[in-house]
Enzyme design. Structure first.
Site: not given
Length: 149
Positions: A64, A67, A98
């Protein structure tokens, strides 16, 4: 390797360029938007999150304007660990530590850098270190209402 990719209107052109440049390397699933007409990033983020969380795609790419918004929305889908990154080094960290399954970035990143980010993200394995897995497990348990700190 199947990668789902989604963007809002501001990320449309970069998304199209990424698809054109990566289609020989990966199986790509284009989840929209399909024009530069204004569109709401949560709609595309939720579609993307569902495709990754249900296993229809191995990884996701979200774009986007900044982001940030699309990454926030992706993270509302159960089982998604989306990281907004600005460079490939951050991709290594978020995959290694992660086990992120969606990467998000700004539509303003140059194409070559965006290509490098996607390649680095999908090619970096999770470390499988116990301390990292324990942290990820806490997130999952919290999502299910089974963990309190």
């Amino acid at each position: 390797m199947k990668i789902a990719i989604a963007s809002d209107h501001r990320g449309f052109l970069l998304k199209q360029d990424l698809i054109n440049n990566l289609k020989e390397e990966y199986e790509l699933l284009d989840l929209g938007t399909y024009t530069e007409e204004s569109g709401d990033y949560p709609d595309y983020a939720f579609k993307l999150g569902k495709e990754v969380s249900n296993g229809h795609a191995d990884f996701g790419v979200a774009i986007c304007g900044s982001g940030i918004g699309i990454s926030i929305a992706c993270n509302k889908v159960k089982g998604i660990r989306c990281a907004k990154v600005s460079n490939s080094k951050e991709c290594v960290y978020t995959r290694n530590d992660n086990n992120s399954n969606i990467v998000a970035f700004s539509a303003e990143i140059p194409l070559e850098e965006a290509i490098d980010i996607v390649r680095t993200f999908v090619e970096t394995p999770f470390s499988n270190l116990e301390r990292h897995q324990n942290r990820i497990d806490k997130i999952s348990l919290y999502e299910e209402g089974k963990y309190e700190c």
